[in-house]
Write a protein that holds these residues in place. Structure first.
Motif, PDB file in Angstrom:
ATOM      1  N   ARG A  97       0.836  -1.203   0.000  1.00 40.15           N
ATOM      2  CA  ARG A  97       0.000   0.000   0.000  1.00 40.15           C
ATOM      3  C   ARG A  97       0.868   1.250   0.000  1.00 40.15           C
ATOM      4  NH1 ARG A  97      -5.256  -0.854  -1.371  1.00 40.15           N
ATOM      5  NH2 ARG A  97      -5.855  -2.913  -0.660  1.00 40.15           N
ATOM      6  N   LEU A  98       0.289   2.347  -0.476  1.00 39.87           N
ATOM      7  CA  LEU A  98       1.060   3.580  -0.630  1.00 39.87           C
ATOM      8  C   LEU A  98       0.404   4.764   0.066  1.00 39.87           C
ATOM      9  CD1 LEU A  98       1.976   3.380  -4.435  1.00 39.87           C
ATOM     10  CD2 LEU A  98       3.441   2.788  -2.498  1.00 39.87           C
ATOM     11  N   GLU A  99       1.282   5.634   0.532  1.00 37.99           N
ATOM     12  CA  GLU A  99       0.858   6.909   1.086  1.00 37.99           C
ATOM     13  C   GLU A  99       1.380   7.959   0.099  1.00 37.99           C
ATOM     14  OE1 GLU A  99       2.694   7.396   4.871  1.00 37.99           O
ATOM     15  OE2 GLU A  99       1.469   9.123   5.403  1.00 37.99           O
ATOM     16  N   ILE A 100       0.495   8.832  -0.363  1.00 37.06           N
ATOM     17  CA  ILE A 100       0.870   9.727  -1.468  1.00 37.06           C
ATOM     18  C   ILE A 100       0.475  11.176  -1.155  1.00 37.06           C
ATOM     19  CG2 ILE A 100       0.376  10.245  -3.908  1.00 37.06           C
ATOM     20  CD1 ILE A 100      -0.027   7.206  -4.278  1.00 37.06           C
ATOM     21  N   ILE A 101       1.377  12.089  -1.498  1.00 41.96           N
ATOM     22  CA  ILE A 101       1.065  13.528  -1.414  1.00 41.96           C
ATOM     23  C   ILE A 101       1.277  14.127  -2.798  1.00 41.96           C
ATOM     24  CG2 ILE A 101       1.644  15.754  -0.402  1.00 41.96           C
ATOM     25  CD1 ILE A 101       2.874  14.428   1.922  1.00 41.96           C
ATOM     26  N   SER A 102       0.369  14.972  -3.231  1.00 38.25           N
ATOM     27  CA  SER A 102       0.484  15.534  -4.579  1.00 38.25           C
ATOM     28  C   SER A 102       0.122  17.024  -4.571  1.00 38.25           C
ATOM     29  CB  SER A 102      -0.466  14.754  -5.500  1.00 38.25           C
ATOM     30  OG  SER A 102      -0.212  15.060  -6.834  1.00 38.25           O
ATOM     31  N   GLU A 103       0.856  17.788  -5.355  1.00 43.93           N
ATOM     32  CA  GLU A 103       0.562  19.232  -5.485  1.00 43.93           C
ATOM     33  C   GLU A 103       0.800  19.661  -6.916  1.00 43.93           C
ATOM     34  OE1 GLU A 103      -0.556  21.089  -3.037  1.00 43.93           O
ATOM     35  OE2 GLU A 103      -0.127  19.746  -1.352  1.00 43.93           O
ATOM     36  N   ASN A 104       0.118  20.697  -7.338  1.00 34.76           N
ATOM     37  CA  ASN A 104       0.392  21.284  -8.656  1.00 34.76           C
ATOM     38  C   ASN A 104       1.216  22.553  -8.487  1.00 34.76           C
ATOM     39  OD1 ASN A 104      -1.132  19.372 -10.057  1.00 34.76           O
ATOM     40  ND2 ASN A 104      -3.013  20.509  -9.700  1.00 34.76           N
ATOM     41  N   THR A 105       2.126  22.806  -9.417  1.00 33.30           N
ATOM     42  CA  THR A 105       2.890  24.060  -9.348  1.00 33.30           C
ATOM     43  C   THR A 105       2.081  25.218  -9.923  1.00 33.30           C
ATOM     44  OG1 THR A 105       3.900  23.750 -11.503  1.00 33.30           O
ATOM     45  CG2 THR A 105       5.136  22.918  -9.612  1.00 33.30           C
ATOM     46  N   PHE A 106       0.997  24.890 -10.578  1.00 33.50           N
ATOM     47  CA  PHE A 106       0.119  25.942 -11.103  1.00 33.50           C
ATOM     48  C   PHE A 106      -1.135  25.937 -10.236  1.00 33.50           C
ATOM     49  CE2 PHE A 106      -0.250  21.978 -13.347  1.00 33.50           C
ATOM     50  CZ  PHE A 106      -1.602  21.737 -13.475  1.00 33.50           C
ATOM     51  N   PRO A 107      -1.769  27.070 -10.077  1.00 36.05           N
ATOM     52  CA  PRO A 107      -2.914  27.118  -9.180  1.00 36.05           C
ATOM     53  C   PRO A 107      -4.029  26.198  -9.659  1.00 36.05           C
ATOM     54  CG  PRO A 107      -2.255  29.303  -9.903  1.00 36.05           C
ATOM     55  CD  PRO A 107      -1.515  28.346 -10.746  1.00 36.05           C
ATOM     56  N   THR A 108      -4.554  25.406  -8.747  1.00 32.16           N
ATOM     57  CA  THR A 108      -5.661  24.524  -9.124  1.00 32.16           C
ATOM     58  C   THR A 108      -6.949  25.333  -9.146  1.00 32.16           C
ATOM     59  OG1 THR A 108      -5.645  23.851  -6.827  1.00 32.16           O
ATOM     60  CG2 THR A 108      -4.814  22.264  -8.405  1.00 32.16           C
ATOM     61  N   GLY A 109      -7.914  24.817  -9.822  1.00 32.55           N
ATOM     62  CA  GLY A 109      -9.206  25.511  -9.867  1.00 32.55           C
ATOM     63  C   GLY A 109      -9.159  26.765 -10.725  1.00 32.55           C
TER      64      GLY A 109
END
Ligand code: DP6
Length: 359
Positions: A97-109
């Motif tokens: 199983r995995l624990e994951i963190i994710s972000e975008n460098t461009f603004p979401t939404g």
């Protein structure tokens, strides 16, 4: 024996770019196999990225965090992210199983598609964490070649497959669903093109592209579009090969308008344009006609406009836009080299490192 789970397990950080389609993927011949109706060709970007960090966990479930919000496979087993992780595990024939963190460098939404970079980064980070490998060669020996990674990524979101490759890449439908290919047509160094992304509206798109792909089959224009795509791909490939910007520009504008015409006449009919999209694209054509504005537009499934131009012209083009379009926000992007994967010393949100974004 090394413990591969828990907080002491190594973290793997994938940085994957978004891509802008120059000839759009629009419509699926088969949804289960993500078999597209036509070949598509895109430019991989450099600044608009998703940063995803994954590590093995001893918890009996997967978790995925983004923008402070966490999903667990225990409660949200049907979420497409967890389906995707199962797909990667099965393809690699590994468990864990995995624990994951994710972000975008461009603004979401802000109406800029993030599923391409998102699924590309998720695929790469999860394959690395599951195999414990962070070098492309080592990943390949475990069955995760770049071709395979692209193939898995496109199962999460079609356009994501093209983001596994840098420069300009092409997704071919092939004769049958299993014969699809995604390959690089030209490297990043071939042509230093820019994408000035003009954010006219920060509203989330109202209809998912998956629904819109389905609606395309109801448009009386769709058959005509499909008939013309092979010739357009040829011309766009030639224009990139010969670095002929006006030729490329004419075709990408025609292709974007055609895709949106199919959407607008589909069943149900879908309109992604805002009033500003119409006004802005008309203004771009007028500016170009008046000279000193060598930029051509393309538009994905949203109201915002991507202006493709030479990197050397991008800042002048941005200045001209800022003078007339005071409320528009700009993201200055350009052709990029594709995703990276590395072992990360920390498991943390990438939030504070964000460099790209609106200006
Ligand atoms: C307009 O890849 O978002 O951006 O496969 O259903 O996830 P799904 O669709 P998606 O469609 C992208 C459509 C597009 C054109 C393109 O990127 O080729």
């Amino acid at each position: 024996m090394t413990d591969l789970t828990g907080p002491t397990s190594r973290s793997f950080r994938a940085v994957a770019p978004s891509n802008i389609a120059l000839v759009k993927y629009w419509g699926k011949r088969d949804e289960a196999t993500q078999w597209p109706a036509n070949d598509s060709l895109s430019m991989t970007l450099s600044e608009s990225q998703t940063i995803t960090t994954a590590r093995r966990t001893s918890d009996g479930f997967d978790s995925f965090s983004m923008s402070g919000h966490t999903l667990h496979s225990r409660e949200d087993a049907d979420h497409k992210i967890f389906h995707h992780l199962n797909r990667v595990r099965e393809s690699l024939n590994v468990s864990g199983r995995l624990e994951i963190i994710s972000e975008n460098t461009f603004p979401t939404g802000c109406g800029i598609a993030s599923s391409a970079s998102g699924f590309a980064a998720l695929t790469l980070a999860s394959a690395a964490a599951l195999t414990g490998e962070s070098a492309w060669d080592a990943l390949a020996t475990r069955g995760a070649t770049r071709t395979k990674l692209a193939d898995w990524a496109r199962m999460g979101s079609g356009s994501a497959g093209r983001s596994l490759l840098g420069g300009f890449s092409r997704w071919n439908t092939g004769e049958h669903a299993n014969a699809q290919t995604i390959r690089q047509e030209f490297t990043q160094d071939h042509w230093d093109l820019a994408d000035v992304i003009v954010v006219l509206s920060s509203q989330e798109k109202h209809t998912s592209s998956s629904e819109a792909h389905r609606a395309a089959w109801g448009s009386p224009l769709f058959a005509a579009r499909l008939a013309g795509v092979p010739e357009r791909i040829k011309i766009v490939t030639q224009a990139i090969r010969e670095r002929e910007l006006p030729l490329l520009g004419r075709e990408i504008e025609a292709d974007a308008m055609e895709m949106h015409a199919v959407a607008m006449t589909g069943s149900p009919a879908i309109n992604y344009f805002s009033e500003d999209t119409i006004r802005f694209t008309a203004w771009v054509r007028k500016q170009r006609g008046a000279g000193n504005f060598p930029a051509w537009f393309t538009i994905d499934a949203g109201p915002n406009v991507h202006l493709i131009c030479r990197q050397s012209d991008a800042s002048d083009i941005a200045t001209t836009i800022r003078k007339e379009w005071k409320n528009a926000k700009l993201i200055m992007d350009r052709v990029g080299s594709g995703p990276t994967i590395e072992i990360s010393t920390q498991f943390k949100s990438a939030c504070h490192e964000l460099t790209g974004g609106l200006s």
